[in-house]
Design a protein around this motif. Sequence first.
Motif, PDB file in Angstrom:
ATOM      1  N   ILE A 296      91.527  18.062 -16.484  1.00  0.00           N
ATOM      2  CA  ILE A 296      91.603  18.922 -15.293  1.00  0.00           C
ATOM      3  C   ILE A 296      92.793  19.862 -15.375  1.00  0.00           C
ATOM      4  CG2 ILE A 296      92.075  18.900 -12.814  1.00  0.00           C
ATOM      5  CD1 ILE A 296      90.355  16.437 -12.596  1.00  0.00           C
ATOM      6  N   GLU A 297      93.896  19.417 -15.907  1.00  0.00           N
ATOM      7  CA  GLU A 297      95.125  20.227 -15.971  1.00  0.00           C
ATOM      8  C   GLU A 297      94.949  21.489 -16.735  1.00  0.00           C
ATOM      9  OE1 GLU A 297      98.284  19.684 -14.562  1.00  0.00           O
ATOM     10  OE2 GLU A 297      97.240  18.190 -13.392  1.00  0.00           O
TER      11      GLU A 297
ATOM     12  N   CYS B 228      90.205   7.613 -16.263  1.00  0.00           N
ATOM     13  CA  CYS B 228      90.920   8.430 -15.265  1.00  0.00           C
ATOM     14  C   CYS B 228      92.010   9.268 -15.924  1.00  0.00           C
ATOM     15  CB  CYS B 228      91.528   7.550 -14.186  1.00  0.00           C
ATOM     16  SG  CYS B 228      90.334   6.915 -13.025  1.00  0.00           S
TER      17      CYS B 228
ATOM     18  N   LYS C 102      91.522  15.667  -7.586  1.00  0.00           N
ATOM     19  CA  LYS C 102      92.667  15.267  -8.398  1.00  0.00           C
ATOM     20  C   LYS C 102      93.455  14.149  -7.720  1.00  0.00           C
ATOM     21  CE  LYS C 102      96.709  17.189 -10.664  1.00  0.00           C
ATOM     22  NZ  LYS C 102      97.537  18.381 -10.875  1.00  0.00           N
TER      23      LYS C 102
ATOM     24  N   ILE D 110      90.331  12.216 -17.756  1.00  0.00           N
ATOM     25  CA  ILE D 110      89.826  13.217 -16.815  1.00  0.00           C
ATOM     26  C   ILE D 110      90.960  14.015 -16.201  1.00  0.00           C
ATOM     27  CG2 ILE D 110      88.625  13.520 -14.601  1.00  0.00           C
ATOM     28  CD1 ILE D 110      86.846  11.160 -15.381  1.00  0.00           C
ATOM     29  N   LEU D 111      92.057  13.344 -15.850  1.00  0.00           N
ATOM     30  CA  LEU D 111      93.200  14.049 -15.276  1.00  0.00           C
ATOM     31  C   LEU D 111      93.826  15.024 -16.283  1.00  0.00           C
ATOM     32  CD1 LEU D 111      94.911  11.300 -13.139  1.00  0.00           C
ATOM     33  CD2 LEU D 111      94.029  13.473 -12.332  1.00  0.00           C
TER      34      LEU D 111
END
Length: 76
Positions: free
Chosen positions: A75-76, A68, A2, A71-72
């Motif tokens: 991920i959360e 990006c 991350k 993807i971030l």
Amino acid sequence: MKMALMILLAVASLVLIASILLQSGNSAGLSGSISGGAEQLFGKKKSQGYEAILSKITAGGAIVFIICSLILVAIE
């Protein structure tokens, strides 16, 4: 992972800011807007040199920034 994506996102945003600010404008005032349409219609575009490199850098930076960001968020 991350943290690496966040660093890459920050670098991509700085690249985007720099490449957009270094590009020259398409038109200059009202007269530029009138002739700018004709130039774009007949294909008078700078396809080589400094402007083309900046355009490619801007597109690449935007793609990296969007990927990006997505993807971030995933991920959360």
